[in-house]
Each structure stands twice: as C-alpha cells, then as structure tokens.
Motif scaffolding. Structure first.
Motif, short mmCIF file in Angstrom:
data_model
loop_
_atom_site.label_atom_id
_atom_site.label_comp_id
_atom_site.label_asym_id
_atom_site.label_seq_id
_atom_site.Cartn_x
_atom_site.Cartn_y
_atom_site.Cartn_z
N VAL A 134 0.85 -1.19 0.00
CA VAL A 134 0.00 0.00 0.00
C VAL A 134 0.89 1.24 0.00
CG1 VAL A 134 -1.78 1.27 1.24
CG2 VAL A 134 -1.87 -1.23 1.14
N SER A 135 0.92 1.88 -1.18
CA SER A 135 1.86 2.97 -1.40
C SER A 135 1.21 4.35 -1.36
CB SER A 135 2.55 2.78 -2.76
OG SER A 135 1.60 2.52 -3.78
N LYS A 136 -0.05 4.41 -0.88
CA LYS A 136 -0.75 5.70 -0.84
C LYS A 136 0.05 6.71 0.01
CE LYS A 136 -3.75 4.42 3.06
NZ LYS A 136 -5.12 4.16 3.51
N THR A 137 0.10 7.93 -0.45
CA THR A 137 0.84 9.07 0.14
C THR A 137 2.36 8.92 0.04
OG1 THR A 137 1.14 8.41 2.48
CG2 THR A 137 -1.03 9.33 1.86
N LYS A 138 2.85 7.81 -0.48
CA LYS A 138 4.30 7.60 -0.54
C LYS A 138 4.87 8.11 -1.86
CE LYS A 138 4.72 5.87 3.50
NZ LYS A 138 5.42 6.65 4.52
N PRO A 139 6.09 8.67 -1.82
CA PRO A 139 6.69 9.22 -3.04
C PRO A 139 7.16 8.12 -3.99
CG PRO A 139 8.27 9.34 -1.24
CD PRO A 139 6.97 8.84 -0.65
N ASN A 140 7.38 8.51 -5.24
CA ASN A 140 7.85 7.55 -6.25
C ASN A 140 9.14 6.86 -5.84
OD1 ASN A 140 5.66 8.32 -7.74
ND2 ASN A 140 6.80 9.28 -9.41
N GLU A 141 10.02 7.58 -5.13
CA GLU A 141 11.31 6.99 -4.74
C GLU A 141 11.10 5.76 -3.85
OE1 GLU A 141 11.27 10.82 -6.04
OE2 GLU A 141 10.67 10.44 -3.96
N ARG B 279 -3.15 -6.42 2.28
CA ARG B 279 -2.82 -5.05 1.91
C ARG B 279 -1.96 -4.45 3.02
NH1 ARG B 279 -8.07 -5.96 1.86
NH2 ARG B 279 -8.51 -4.50 3.54
N ILE B 280 -0.67 -4.28 2.76
CA ILE B 280 0.26 -3.87 3.82
C ILE B 280 1.01 -2.61 3.40
CG2 ILE B 280 2.26 -4.57 5.20
CD1 ILE B 280 1.30 -7.45 4.97
N GLY B 281 0.90 -1.57 4.22
CA GLY B 281 1.54 -0.30 3.91
C GLY B 281 2.60 0.10 4.91
N SER B 282 2.18 0.46 6.13
CA SER B 282 3.12 1.02 7.10
C SER B 282 4.22 0.04 7.49
CB SER B 282 2.37 1.52 8.35
OG SER B 282 1.55 0.50 8.89
N SER B 283 3.95 -1.26 7.49
CA SER B 283 4.98 -2.24 7.84
C SER B 283 6.05 -2.36 6.75
CB SER B 283 4.36 -3.62 8.09
OG SER B 283 3.51 -3.58 9.21
N ILE B 284 5.74 -1.85 5.55
CA ILE B 284 6.73 -1.82 4.47
C ILE B 284 7.39 -0.45 4.37
CG2 ILE B 284 7.07 -1.97 1.96
CD1 ILE B 284 4.68 -3.93 1.90
N VAL C 61 3.07 -5.35 -7.18
CA VAL C 61 1.65 -5.02 -6.94
C VAL C 61 1.58 -3.93 -5.87
CG1 VAL C 61 -0.62 -5.90 -6.28
CG2 VAL C 61 1.00 -7.40 -7.48
N PHE C 62 0.99 -2.79 -6.24
CA PHE C 62 0.89 -1.65 -5.33
C PHE C 62 -0.56 -1.18 -5.22
CE2 PHE C 62 5.25 -1.74 -6.75
CZ PHE C 62 5.98 -1.41 -5.60
N GLY C 63 -0.92 -0.72 -4.03
CA GLY C 63 -2.29 -0.28 -3.77
C GLY C 63 -2.36 1.20 -3.45
N GLU C 64 -3.31 1.87 -4.08
CA GLU C 64 -3.53 3.30 -3.84
C GLU C 64 -5.00 3.52 -3.48
OE1 GLU C 64 -1.43 6.06 -4.10
OE2 GLU C 64 0.33 4.78 -4.41
N ASN C 65 -5.27 4.60 -2.72
CA ASN C 65 -6.67 4.85 -2.35
C ASN C 65 -7.24 6.12 -2.95
OD1 ASN C 65 -5.30 6.73 -0.76
ND2 ASN C 65 -6.72 6.51 0.96
#
Length: 219
Positions: A23-30, A207-212, A42-46
């Motif tokens: 889950v890459s929402k709010t995260k920059p391209n880098e 769907r895992i964001g902050s742990s990554i 596989v990336f998830g956006e909201n």
C-alpha cells in the motif's frame, strides 16, 4: 530497516499462495521504486488521481490496485490501466466500471466489498445485497468487468477474537459465493495490524503499507 528489508521480512511470513499488495498511498515515487527494485510489482492506492500520476511516471509492469472507496465519476481516470478494484460496494459502481472498461476494450477485475466490521464508517455490502447484485439479470450482461472475489476490513480494535470472528464470517460468505461463482480466487482481507489473523482465516490477498514503507505522512 530499509523498505527492501521490510518487504523481505513480510514475504518470509506469507504463504506463497497469498498475494502481497504494497500500500503505497501518500508515498513518493522513490519509495515505490525502492520496493519495485526489491521485486514488488503489486501496489495499492486509495486516491485515483494520485494513482494515475504514479502510473504515468513509474514502470509499466507495475500492477495498480485501487483499494480505497471509489466515486463513480472518477472511474474513467483509471479504466485504462487499473489491475484490480477492491472496493466495489454497489451495482451502480459495477455498471460504471463496465462502461468505462468498454472504452478501452478491457475486462477490469473487481472485488465486491463486504461490510463485516462493527464500525459504521466502513463501506460495503451485506450478504443480502451481495446476492441481489450477483443474481440480478443485468449482472450477467456485464461483459467488461469480472468479479474475482471479495474484500473486507475488520473493526479497528485490539480485540483479536473480534477480528478473527469478522474474518471468519467473510470467509464463510466467500465459500458460500463459490457455489454460485466457482472461479473466484481472491479473498482480500488483512492489513499491517491484522494480516496474520486474516491469513489464518483464509485470506489470499493482504494489503500492507506502514509495515513496508513506515508511518504515513498525511500533512
């Protein structure tokens, strides 16, 4: 720990049949590229606008999943490229996705979102509404969408028994639905805080964001 280290640690815990959506929402391209270079695809956006901007600039073999609540008037912006829409919670939304997919000669995979949490804020269908959707004559006529499974979010609580009960109820609905739609492979449930329980209860996609990526910055 780096994003690569975090990804490796999580993937080591996941059964091979479980798909990881980063889950890459709010995260920059880098940050996304760092995960990409570590093998994640596989990336998830909201937010559709943010996802579209990332799709335009990042590698084209990324599979973009729309995991947030979807407004019908925004579907047209992602219809060209989205790989899976997680939060389909109405027949009207399915109709719009079908209409927009047709313009690109695509069949867009969708998950029907079920309301399993005790919180009022979560979107989703109940079991009666689910069967009203899939049993409708119009559903069978939708040629540009494919329902591939169900998605649900548990109550945000530290009570593991409640979380487990909610995931088990969704798995039961999923198994029931398979009698009607035998080729649905995806049961999307489980996030950073509860994915271990979700997998034990039968999840095939987490769907895992902050742990990554670390904590999110909403400012």
């Amino acid at each position: 720990m780096s994003i690569k280290d975090n990804l490796t640690a999580i993937k080591d815990k996941l059964p091979k049949e479980v798909t990881l959506v980063a889950v890459s929402k709010t995260k920059p391209n880098e940050a996304i590229l760092e995960a990409y270079e570590a093998g994640q695809r596989v990336f998830g956006e909201n937010k559709i606008q943010e996802m579209t901007q990332k799709w335009e600039t990042l590698p084209k073999d990324i599979k973009w999943h729309m995991i947030g609540h979807v407004q019908r008037n925004k579907v047209k912006y992602m219809a060209e490229f989205v790989s899976l829409i997680h939060g389909v919670d109405s027949f009207r939304l399915l109709l719009e996705i079908n209409k927009q997919a047709k313009k690109y000669d695509r069949v867009i995979p969708c998950l029907l979102q079920m309301h399993i949490a005790e919180e009022e804020t979560k979107f989703g269908l109940d079991k009666t509404e689910l069967y009203a959707v899939i049993n409708s004559h119009d559903f069978m006529a939708l040629e540009n969408i494919k329902v591939v499974g169900l998605m649900g979010m548990a109550t945000f609580t530290k009570d593991e028994r409640q979380i487990r009960k909610e995931f088990a109820s969704l798995k039961s609905i999923f198994d029931d639905l398979k009698q009607k739609l035998p080729d649905i492979p995806v049961l999307s449930m489980g996030m950073s805080g509860d994915y271990a329980i979700a997998i034990e209860e039968g999840s095939t996609m987490v769907r895992i964001g902050s742990s990554i990526f670390g904590a999110r910055n909403y400012s």
